[in-house]
Design a protein around this motif. Structure first.
Motif, mmCIF file in Angstrom:
data_model
loop_
_atom_site.group_PDB
_atom_site.id
_atom_site.type_symbol
_atom_site.label_atom_id
_atom_site.label_comp_id
_atom_site.label_asym_id
_atom_site.label_seq_id
_atom_site.Cartn_x
_atom_site.Cartn_y
_atom_site.Cartn_z
ATOM 1 N N GLU A 107 -3.319 -15.797 -1.256
ATOM 2 C CA GLU A 107 -4.476 -14.906 -1.239
ATOM 3 C C GLU A 107 -3.978 -13.467 -1.345
ATOM 4 O O GLU A 107 -2.834 -13.149 -1.000
ATOM 5 N N MET A 108 -4.863 -12.576 -1.791
ATOM 6 C CA MET A 108 -4.428 -11.217 -2.101
ATOM 7 C C MET A 108 -5.595 -10.247 -1.985
ATOM 8 O O MET A 108 -6.740 -10.586 -2.288
ATOM 9 N N ILE A 109 -5.281 -9.045 -1.530
ATOM 10 C CA ILE A 109 -6.215 -7.928 -1.551
ATOM 11 C C ILE A 109 -5.674 -6.895 -2.536
ATOM 12 O O ILE A 109 -4.510 -6.502 -2.446
ATOM 13 N N VAL A 110 -6.510 -6.461 -3.469
ATOM 14 C CA VAL A 110 -6.110 -5.459 -4.464
ATOM 15 C C VAL A 110 -7.074 -4.288 -4.382
ATOM 16 O O VAL A 110 -8.295 -4.473 -4.407
ATOM 17 N N THR A 111 -6.515 -3.089 -4.298
ATOM 18 C CA THR A 111 -7.330 -1.877 -4.217
ATOM 19 C C THR A 111 -6.845 -0.861 -5.248
ATOM 20 O O THR A 111 -5.769 -0.285 -5.091
ATOM 21 N N PRO A 112 -7.592 -0.634 -6.326
ATOM 22 C CA PRO A 112 -7.250 0.446 -7.256
ATOM 23 C C PRO A 112 -7.690 1.779 -6.655
ATOM 24 O O PRO A 112 -8.849 1.929 -6.251
ATOM 25 N N ILE A 113 -6.785 2.722 -6.561
ATOM 26 C CA ILE A 113 -7.085 4.012 -5.932
ATOM 27 C C ILE A 113 -7.688 4.950 -6.971
ATOM 28 O O ILE A 113 -7.063 5.255 -7.995
ATOM 29 N N GLY A 127 0.860 -1.169 0.000
ATOM 30 C CA GLY A 127 0.000 0.000 0.000
ATOM 31 C C GLY A 127 0.902 1.226 0.000
ATOM 32 O O GLY A 127 2.015 1.172 0.537
ATOM 33 N N TYR A 128 0.438 2.320 -0.566
ATOM 34 C CA TYR A 128 1.348 3.455 -0.697
ATOM 35 C C TYR A 128 1.785 3.988 0.670
ATOM 36 O O TYR A 128 2.921 4.411 0.843
ATOM 37 N N THR A 129 0.879 3.957 1.650
ATOM 38 C CA THR A 129 1.249 4.390 2.999
ATOM 39 C C THR A 129 1.160 3.252 4.014
ATOM 40 O O THR A 129 1.891 3.264 5.001
ATOM 41 N N ASN A 130 0.253 2.288 3.799
ATOM 42 C CA ASN A 130 -0.008 1.202 4.751
ATOM 43 C C ASN A 130 -0.452 1.716 6.117
ATOM 44 O O ASN A 130 -0.457 0.964 7.106
ATOM 45 N N TYR A 131 -0.850 2.969 6.162
ATOM 46 C CA TYR A 131 -1.203 3.639 7.423
ATOM 47 C C TYR A 131 -2.375 2.964 8.131
ATOM 48 O O TYR A 131 -2.350 2.744 9.346
ATOM 49 N N PHE A 132 -3.407 2.592 7.357
ATOM 50 C CA PHE A 132 -4.629 2.064 7.965
ATOM 51 C C PHE A 132 -4.391 0.751 8.706
ATOM 52 O O PHE A 132 -5.118 0.421 9.652
ATOM 53 N N LEU A 133 -3.377 -0.006 8.295
ATOM 54 C CA LEU A 133 -3.119 -1.295 8.928
ATOM 55 C C LEU A 133 -2.841 -1.149 10.419
ATOM 56 O O LEU A 133 -3.317 -1.932 11.238
ATOM 57 N N TRP A 134 -2.058 -0.139 10.760
ATOM 58 C CA TRP A 134 -1.664 0.046 12.157
ATOM 59 C C TRP A 134 -2.846 0.535 12.998
ATOM 60 O O TRP A 134 -2.874 0.311 14.207
ATOM 61 N N LEU A 135 -3.818 1.189 12.353
ATOM 62 C CA LEU A 135 -4.986 1.671 13.078
ATOM 63 C C LEU A 135 -6.027 0.581 13.280
ATOM 64 O O LEU A 135 -6.653 0.497 14.341
ATOM 65 N N GLU A 136 -6.216 -0.244 12.253
ATOM 66 C CA GLU A 136 -7.327 -1.193 12.263
ATOM 67 C C GLU A 136 -6.960 -2.580 12.789
ATOM 68 O O GLU A 136 -7.850 -3.339 13.183
ATOM 69 N N GLN A 137 -5.667 -2.905 12.783
ATOM 70 C CA GLN A 137 -5.249 -4.232 13.224
ATOM 71 C C GLN A 137 -4.507 -4.140 14.552
ATOM 72 O O GLN A 137 -3.365 -3.693 14.612
ATOM 73 N N ALA A 138 -5.174 -4.556 15.611
ATOM 74 C CA ALA A 138 -4.561 -4.482 16.936
ATOM 75 C C ALA A 138 -3.335 -5.400 17.019
ATOM 76 O O ALA A 138 -3.357 -6.526 16.513
ATOM 77 N N ASN A 139 -2.268 -4.882 17.618
ATOM 78 C CA ASN A 139 -1.042 -5.668 17.835
ATOM 79 C C ASN A 139 -0.458 -6.225 16.540
ATOM 80 O O ASN A 139 0.089 -7.336 16.517
ATOM 81 N N ASP A 147 -11.877 4.726 0.517
ATOM 82 C CA ASP A 147 -12.998 5.047 -0.365
ATOM 83 C C ASP A 147 -12.934 4.296 -1.694
ATOM 84 O O ASP A 147 -13.821 4.455 -2.530
ATOM 85 N N SER A 148 -11.900 3.508 -1.897
ATOM 86 C CA SER A 148 -11.689 2.854 -3.184
ATOM 87 C C SER A 148 -12.197 1.418 -3.171
ATOM 88 O O SER A 148 -12.301 0.795 -2.117
ATOM 89 N N PRO A 149 -12.545 0.869 -4.348
ATOM 90 C CA PRO A 149 -13.034 -0.517 -4.410
ATOM 91 C C PRO A 149 -11.936 -1.510 -4.044
ATOM 92 O O PRO A 149 -10.742 -1.201 -4.132
ATOM 93 N N MET A 150 -12.354 -2.690 -3.650
ATOM 94 C CA MET A 150 -11.406 -3.693 -3.165
ATOM 95 C C MET A 150 -11.786 -5.072 -3.670
ATOM 96 O O MET A 150 -12.964 -5.430 -3.692
ATOM 97 N N MET A 151 -10.784 -5.849 -4.077
ATOM 98 C CA MET A 151 -10.986 -7.224 -4.515
ATOM 99 C C MET A 151 -10.190 -8.179 -3.634
ATOM 100 O O MET A 151 -9.027 -7.903 -3.327
ATOM 101 N N HIS A 152 -10.818 -9.264 -3.253
ATOM 102 C CA HIS A 152 -10.145 -10.353 -2.548
ATOM 103 C C HIS A 152 -9.928 -11.464 -3.560
ATOM 104 O O HIS A 152 -10.883 -11.998 -4.127
ATOM 105 N N LEU A 153 -8.656 -11.802 -3.826
ATOM 106 C CA LEU A 153 -8.317 -12.815 -4.814
ATOM 107 C C LEU A 153 -7.698 -14.037 -4.149
ATOM 108 O O LEU A 153 -7.088 -13.931 -3.087
ATOM 109 N N ARG A 154 -7.860 -15.179 -4.802
ATOM 110 C CA ARG A 154 -7.187 -16.411 -4.368
ATOM 111 C C ARG A 154 -6.610 -17.091 -5.599
ATOM 112 O O ARG A 154 -7.315 -17.280 -6.597
ATOM 113 N N ARG A 155 -5.338 -17.462 -5.564
ATOM 114 C CA ARG A 155 -4.676 -18.034 -6.736
ATOM 115 C C ARG A 155 -5.291 -19.374 -7.121
ATOM 116 O O ARG A 155 -5.420 -20.266 -6.292
ATOM 117 N N ARG A 156 -5.652 -19.500 -8.407
ATOM 118 C CA ARG A 156 -6.260 -20.726 -8.911
ATOM 119 C C ARG A 156 -5.524 -21.303 -10.112
ATOM 120 O O ARG A 156 -5.727 -22.466 -10.459
#
Length: 251
Positions: free
Chosen positions: A198-204, A107-119, A212-221
């Motif tokens: 597995e992967m999360i992809v977010t086009p900004i 992620g360009y900043t990865n900022y939200f991870l530290w806020l939303e994921q405890a520990n 505010d951007s859409p998000m896709m959850h992918l799994r390699r097949r």
């Protein structure tokens, strides 16, 4: 929570025990259908429940229907969300927890991870100590790309400020094995987060921030599917990146 199933049962005034009798399962199983949305009942149970509740199967278990109908690359799409903020925080925690070999946070900043994921820092340290490779690809806070994006976004909490938060958190992990970070700017409009297969992809989107951007959850097949193409994109950017405090940063 499978809210659609819960609402349908409430509308039909049907208890877990009653639906269990109709479907030929026990009440605890129905309870798990409600509390564990990733749990998909057998087809015969889905059909019985849909008929008893007067609902379409696709409304109660959309993932089951999609899996049955899609083929090829489409099967790599597990779920989509119109906004990243609409995805439950538990999804991210589950993906981090399950990963054993590869964690990539591009992620360009990865900022939200530290806020939303405890520990999160403790979880990443444990993963790294267990042999998992952990990489952070972060936007260069001093680049022209970052400056231009800050002007376009026009929000008080600037990209460079959010990047600074991530750098501060990563500094605490500097002594952990197998945790690396690099600066790059090629993903300013596309965030990719990898958890093994597995992967999360977010086009900004223009003038939008990440949540505010859409998000896709992918799994390699399959080889060279959507998952592999996004993974290759991140590897290319990583190869071009400038080290933060990974071994090449010490050179």
């Amino acid at each position: 929570m499978n809210h659609a199933l819960r609402r349908a049962m409430a509308n039909a005034k049907m208890t877990e025990a009653h639906l269990a009798d109709v479907c030929g399962v026990d009440a605890k199983t129905v309870g798990r259908w409600i509390s564990e949305p990733s749990r998909i009942p057998h087809a015969r149970h889905r059909w019985a429940a849909s008929e008893a509740l007067g609902e379409e199967e696709s409304a109660l278990w959309p993932n089951a229907v999609r899996s049955a109908l899609t083929t090829g690359p489409d099967r790599e799409i597990v779920q989509v969300f119109p906004y990243r903020s609409a995805a439950p925080a538990s999804l991210w925690k589950s993906l981090v927890t399950k990963a054993q070999h590869e964690l990539v946070f591009a992620g360009y900043t990865n900022y939200f991870l530290w806020l939303e994921q405890a520990n999160l820092a403790s979880a990443l340290r444990r993963k790294a100590q267990g042999g998992c490779r952990v990489r952070f690809l972060i936007g260069d806070p001093d680049s022209e790309v970052t400056a231009a994006r800050e002007v376009e976004a026009g929000v008080p909490l600037t990209l460079s400020t959010r990047i600074a938060v991530t750098l501060s958190e990563l500094e605490k992990l500097r002594d952990a094995p197998r945790i690396e970070g690099r600066f790059e700017t090629g993903h300013v409009n596309l965030s990719v987060f990898r958890f093994d297969d597995e992967m999360i992809v977010t086009p900004i989107l223009a003038r939008r921030v990440g949540h505010d951007s859409p998000m896709m959850h992918l799994r390699r097949r399959q080889p060279d599917g959507m998952f592999d193409r996004f993974a290759a994109h991140v590897e290319e950017l990583w190869s071009r990146g400038r080290g933060i405090w990974s071994p090449d940063a010490q050179a």
